[in-house]
Design an enzyme around this catalytic site. Structure first.
Site, short mmCIF file in Angstrom:
data_model
loop_
_atom_site.label_atom_id
_atom_site.label_comp_id
_atom_site.label_asym_id
_atom_site.label_seq_id
_atom_site.Cartn_x
_atom_site.Cartn_y
_atom_site.Cartn_z
N LYS A 112 178.39 11.93 69.56
CA LYS A 112 178.21 10.92 70.61
C LYS A 112 176.92 11.15 71.40
CE LYS A 112 183.14 10.01 71.16
NZ LYS A 112 183.74 11.15 70.41
N ASP A 122 171.24 10.18 74.87
CA ASP A 122 170.09 10.47 75.73
C ASP A 122 168.85 9.75 75.20
OD1 ASP A 122 168.46 11.73 77.70
OD2 ASP A 122 169.83 13.46 77.68
#
Ligand code: 5BU
Length: 449
Positions: free
Chosen positions: A286, A289
């Protein structure tokens, strides 16, 4: 066509609600025309005329309420409701991310029927979605009125589902009138007709990259739609479970940072299992950024995820740069974007999900599909229908029976997931928390395929 309608089409043209030129659509396709009926609302005469034409078209139909799809069609629906002296109700545009608020605004009695007005119909999908919102709120919806039908055959699609489409103007009629009044020539008209036909074809292209193809092949070879989520904290338990499950799964999903004894040997052993038993390794990392950071997290650090995993999960929240940061320059790697999580009250609403699907479609060479969830067959099917062809729907939060845990996880049954159209189901505790792992994996495998 009557004079009133051709006069109306000319007015739409004059107010720039219909434009010709070159326009880049959301899908990236370049269109030779563009229809923007929001302009109508800024021209009182035109707005009134639109309402009059709709009233003429619907006055013989039976319905109790009038509704417009926000924002564009809401003002005209208000005028129509006024002229017909019927109550106005409407569906929230932005779905509440959580809570039990009714999606329908206004006072109404369940069991009564509602006419729904929209400005433009292209595929019919958004109208069907709205109808479902009304239906789940206890209202009947059968008739839809739209100003322009620019679809190939939305009326046909709608009628198959029991809906009637009443459009003021069809694309061909509009082009004829504009041609008669020398606003368009034959070559432009054939360009537009060609575009409408071929854009429908473009929408039906199957976006299947090499990783997706591998997954699809494994599903058929193994007769399984099972992804095992092996969330244990030590290598001993990990491989003990894998020994009993490896041959029955399409992918093995890891959270490598859960392991307390992670080391190089773990990766080597895992890859050997993957090659021997033919499954893909799916690290559920997951990423979320900026491109520059996720590239380091994916390719470096102590885990060096890109070296051994085939697929990873990715949040679209930072924007498409995250996909470039992760996958640029790498071969045979792909991501699954999180479109809808399984946890209760998660903040991914319909708008977010739609934007994720658009991002995924544009980057289909590295996006194999989406993680999505629904708590009923209808909800899962609705999501599945929006997923571009050739990309996959992976559904976590699945057990043999619907269930929940104490930390917000929601489970839908395997039967519902598969019936709703999930390509793969992700199962963790439904298998790994059972005493007889082998028996559990066989049950899920056969229920999945
Ligand atoms: P479970 O034991 O079947 O509840 O495990 C589900 C797994 O799927 C677990 O590893 C989660 O991190 C993962 N998951 C999920 O449950 N829901 C989601 O929306 C996403 C991942 Br994304």
């Amino acid at each position: 066509m009557n004079f009133q309608l051709s006069n109306y089409i000319l007015k739409l043209y004059e107010t720039n609600a219909i434009k010709f030129g070159e326009f880049t659509l959301k899908s990236g396709l370049k269109s030779p025309f563009y229809i923007d009926l929001r302009h109508i609302n800024s021209h009182p005469e035109l707005l009134k005329q639109t309402a009059d034409l709709i009233v003429d078209q619907v006055k013989k139909l039976h319905f109790d309420y009038v509704s417009g799809i926000p924002y564009t069609a809401l003002p005209v629906a208000t005028l129509v409701a006024d002229k017909l002296q019927k109550p106005l109700i409407y569906a929230r545009k932005e779905e509440k991310a959580y809570g039990t608020k009714n999606p329908i605004i206004g006072q109404y009695e369940k069991g009564k029927s509602c006419l729904i007005i929209d400005d433009l119909i292209t595929t019919g999908e958004s109208i069907i979605e709205t109808a479902e919102k009304f239906q789940s709120a206890g209202l009947k919806t059968k008739d839809f009125a739209v100003i322009i039908d620019r679809s190939n055959d939305a009326a046909g699609l709608l009628s198959k589902q029991g809906f009637n489409l009443h459009s003021l103007i069809k694309l061909d009629q509009m082009l004829d009138v504009l041609k008669q009044h020398h606003k368009l020539d034959d070559s432009k008209i054939s360009q537009i007709k060609f575009f409408v036909k071929s854009s429908n074809k473009a929408e039906s292209i199957a976006y299947t990259n090499t990783v997706t193809q591998k997954i699809l092949d494994l599903i058929e070879q193994k007769k399984s739609r099972l992804v095992l989520s092996l969330d244990v904290d030590n290598q001993h338990d990990f491989f003990k479970i894998l020994d009993q499950t490896a041959e029955h799964i399409v992918m093995l999903k890891t959270h490598v940072d859960i392991l307390t004894d992670f080391d190089e040997t773990f990766i080597r052993r895992l890859r050997e299992y993957a090659d021997k038993y033919r499954f893909l390794i799916f690290e559920d990392r997951k990423f979320a950024d900026i491109g520059n950071t996720v590239r380091k997290q994916y390719r470096g650090g102590i885990y060096r995820i890109a070296d051994w995993s085939d697929v990873v999960t990715v949040h679209g929240i930072p924007g498409e740069g995250i996909l470039q940061g992760l996958f640029e320059g790498l071969k045979c790697k792909a991501g699954f974007l999180l479109a809808k999580m399984s946890s209760k009250a998660n903040l991914m609403n319909e708008t977010y999900t739609r934007k994720i699907l658009e991002m995924g479609q544009q980057h289909h060479s590295v996006v194999s599909g989406y993680i999505g969830h629904g708590t009923s067959v209808a909800e899962i099917r609705r999501l599945k229908n929006k997923i571009p062809k050739g990309q996959l729907l992976l559904m976590p939060g699945v057990k043999l029976q619907s269930d929940k845990d104490s930390l917000g996880q929601q489970y839908t049954s395997v039967r519902e997931a598969i019936e709703g159209g999930a390509d793969l189901i992700i199962v963790g505790r439904g298998i790994i928390a059972q005493n007889d792992i082998k028996k559990a994996v066989m049950k899920y495998k056969s229920a999945s395929y």
